[in-house]
Design a protein around this motif. Structure first.
Motif, PDB file in Angstrom:
ATOM      1  N   ARG A  63       0.908  -0.983   0.068  1.00 47.63           N
ATOM      2  CA  ARG A  63       0.128   0.201   0.087  1.00 47.63           C
ATOM      3  C   ARG A  63       0.857   1.208   0.004  1.00 47.63           C
ATOM      4  O   ARG A  63       1.794   1.652   0.930  1.00 47.63           O
ATOM      5  CB  ARG A  63      -0.996  -0.033   1.321  1.00 47.63           C
ATOM      6  N   ILE A  64       0.680   2.014  -1.004  1.00 45.30           N
ATOM      7  CA  ILE A  64       1.707   3.181  -1.161  1.00 45.30           C
ATOM      8  C   ILE A  64       0.846   4.406  -1.617  1.00 45.30           C
ATOM      9  O   ILE A  64       0.097   4.686  -2.317  1.00 45.30           O
ATOM     10  CB  ILE A  64       2.756   2.936  -2.421  1.00 45.30           C
ATOM     11  N   PHE A 104       2.207  10.356   1.965  1.00 50.29           N
ATOM     12  CA  PHE A 104       1.729   9.957   3.211  1.00 50.29           C
ATOM     13  C   PHE A 104       2.512   8.699   4.084  1.00 50.29           C
ATOM     14  O   PHE A 104       3.244   9.093   4.807  1.00 50.29           O
ATOM     15  CB  PHE A 104       0.056   9.517   2.881  1.00 50.29           C
ATOM     16  N   VAL A 105       2.251   7.653   3.403  1.00 49.26           N
ATOM     17  CA  VAL A 105       2.904   6.417   3.949  1.00 49.26           C
ATOM     18  C   VAL A 105       3.322   5.336   2.839  1.00 49.26           C
ATOM     19  O   VAL A 105       2.564   5.285   1.720  1.00 49.26           O
ATOM     20  CB  VAL A 105       2.164   5.724   5.046  1.00 49.26           C
ATOM     21  N   VAL A 153       6.653   6.593   7.276  1.00 50.38           N
ATOM     22  CA  VAL A 153       5.955   7.975   6.888  1.00 50.38           C
ATOM     23  C   VAL A 153       6.661   8.705   5.943  1.00 50.38           C
ATOM     24  O   VAL A 153       8.097   8.585   6.065  1.00 50.38           O
ATOM     25  CB  VAL A 153       5.986   8.985   8.316  1.00 50.38           C
ATOM     26  N   VAL A 154       6.305   9.137   4.698  1.00 47.78           N
ATOM     27  CA  VAL A 154       6.986   9.829   3.866  1.00 47.78           C
ATOM     28  C   VAL A 154       6.346  11.457   3.847  1.00 47.78           C
ATOM     29  O   VAL A 154       7.260  12.196   3.492  1.00 47.78           O
ATOM     30  CB  VAL A 154       6.738   9.164   2.312  1.00 47.78           C
ATOM     31  N   GLY A 155       5.340  11.522   4.370  1.00 45.40           N
ATOM     32  CA  GLY A 155       4.785  12.755   4.928  1.00 45.40           C
ATOM     33  C   GLY A 155       4.819  13.794   3.803  1.00 45.40           C
ATOM     34  O   GLY A 155       4.790  13.789   2.536  1.00 45.40           O
ATOM     35  N   GLY A 203       6.024  15.537   7.922  1.00 49.37           N
ATOM     36  CA  GLY A 203       5.663  14.380   8.274  1.00 49.37           C
ATOM     37  C   GLY A 203       4.176  14.274   8.534  1.00 49.37           C
ATOM     38  O   GLY A 203       3.724  14.725   7.383  1.00 49.37           O
ATOM     39  N   GLN A 204       3.745  13.197   9.412  1.00 54.17           N
ATOM     40  CA  GLN A 204       2.120  13.331   9.416  1.00 54.17           C
ATOM     41  C   GLN A 204       1.707  13.464  11.129  1.00 54.17           C
ATOM     42  O   GLN A 204       1.489  12.205  11.393  1.00 54.17           O
ATOM     43  CB  GLN A 204       1.792  11.876   8.775  1.00 54.17           C
ATOM     44  N   PRO A 205       1.617  14.385  11.388  1.00 59.20           N
ATOM     45  CA  PRO A 205       1.464  14.540  12.774  1.00 59.20           C
ATOM     46  C   PRO A 205      -0.032  14.022  13.225  1.00 59.20           C
ATOM     47  O   PRO A 205      -0.431  13.824  14.378  1.00 59.20           O
ATOM     48  CB  PRO A 205       1.497  16.232  13.179  1.00 59.20           C
ATOM     49  N   ARG A 206      -0.729  14.161  12.005  1.00 55.47           N
ATOM     50  CA  ARG A 206      -2.362  13.750  12.469  1.00 55.47           C
ATOM     51  C   ARG A 206      -2.484  12.375  12.805  1.00 55.47           C
ATOM     52  O   ARG A 206      -3.372  11.882  13.390  1.00 55.47           O
ATOM     53  CB  ARG A 206      -3.107  13.873  11.237  1.00 55.47           C
TER      54      ARG A 206
END
Length: 235
Positions: free
Chosen positions: A68-69, A73-74, A134-136, A168-171
């Motif tokens: 899953r890419i 996001f990730v 995380v690729v964010g 990043g992805q702080p959420r």
């Protein structure tokens, strides 16, 4: 993402972890068909650390796939949600196997963070064999302020500085467990995050295997032992 920005992010992440990188016990060596990268496991999330070491020893992550890419996001690897939930649905009398979350202010969703996937369970407990990196994306002060208000959390000064500098992805913080981070080869993960996909599935398989490197002397953070059926982990 341009090459200069990617280089700055990679350098920034390398600098941000330098304060405690030497204190951690295990490093994972990922080999993919897009190159190699290194991941430091956190000793301050010991249950998730020991879980992935056990799964690696079982062969779970030998010739596994990032299946899953989601760009910006990730990238997610291991088993997908649907087969896990379908298997569990066949045995409703059994409680689903999950690992309790380990939230720590030093473990957050910066670029290159290693996290454990999960379903929507209210305990926020992790699957045993699903991981993500995380690729964010870039984060603003306003976004952090809004997340604090929405989720009822408070980002630390270190977290804010990292998110504002590198993104990043702080959420995802306080909802998914982070238990490690990339220390070398972030560009390989960024490359994977840009492969062609359909419905978040890569059109061509992205294969990976993991080996483990252990420090010779355990550190003060290593408060739990790793029991893997009597088999020593080391490469």
């Amino acid at each position: 993402m341009n090459h200069r920005l990617l280089k700055n992010i990679a350098l920034g992440i390398g600098f941000s972890i330098s304060s405690f990188v030497s204190a951690q016990t295990y490093t994972l060596k990922f080999k993919t068909n897009y190159g190699k990268f290194d991941v430091m496991l956190y000793d301050f999330t010991p249950k998730h650390r020991d879980l992935i070491l056990s799964e690696i020893n079982k062969g779970t992550y030998t010739n596994a796939q990032f299946n899953r890419i989601v760009k910006d996001f990730v990238i997610q690897g291991g088993e997908l949600d649907d087969p896990i939930l379908a298997r569990e649905a066949e045995h409703p009398e059994q409680k689903p196997i999950r690992l309790a979350p380990e939230f720590n202010p030093k473990a957050f969703h910066k670029m290159g963070a290693l996290g454990a996937g999960r379903d929507g369970n209210k305990e926020k407990a992790s699957y045993y064999n699903q991981i993500y990196f995380v690729v964010g994306k870039r984060i603003t002060e306003e976004e952090l302020d809004n997340l604090e208000a929405k989720k009822g959390i408070k980002f630390t000064a270190e977290q804010r500085a990292e998110y504002l500098k590198n993104g990043g992805q702080p959420r995802l913080d306080h909802d998914f467990t982070v238990f490690g981070e990339i220390t070398k080869g972030l560009d390989k993960v960024m490359k994977i995050s840009n492969v062609e996909t359909k419905n978040e599935l890569p059109l061509e398989p992205v294969i990976f295997s993991i080996k483990v490197k252990k420090k010779k002397t355990p550190t003060k953070y290593n408060k739990t032992s790793v029991s893997l059926g009597g088999t020593a982990i080391g490469f």
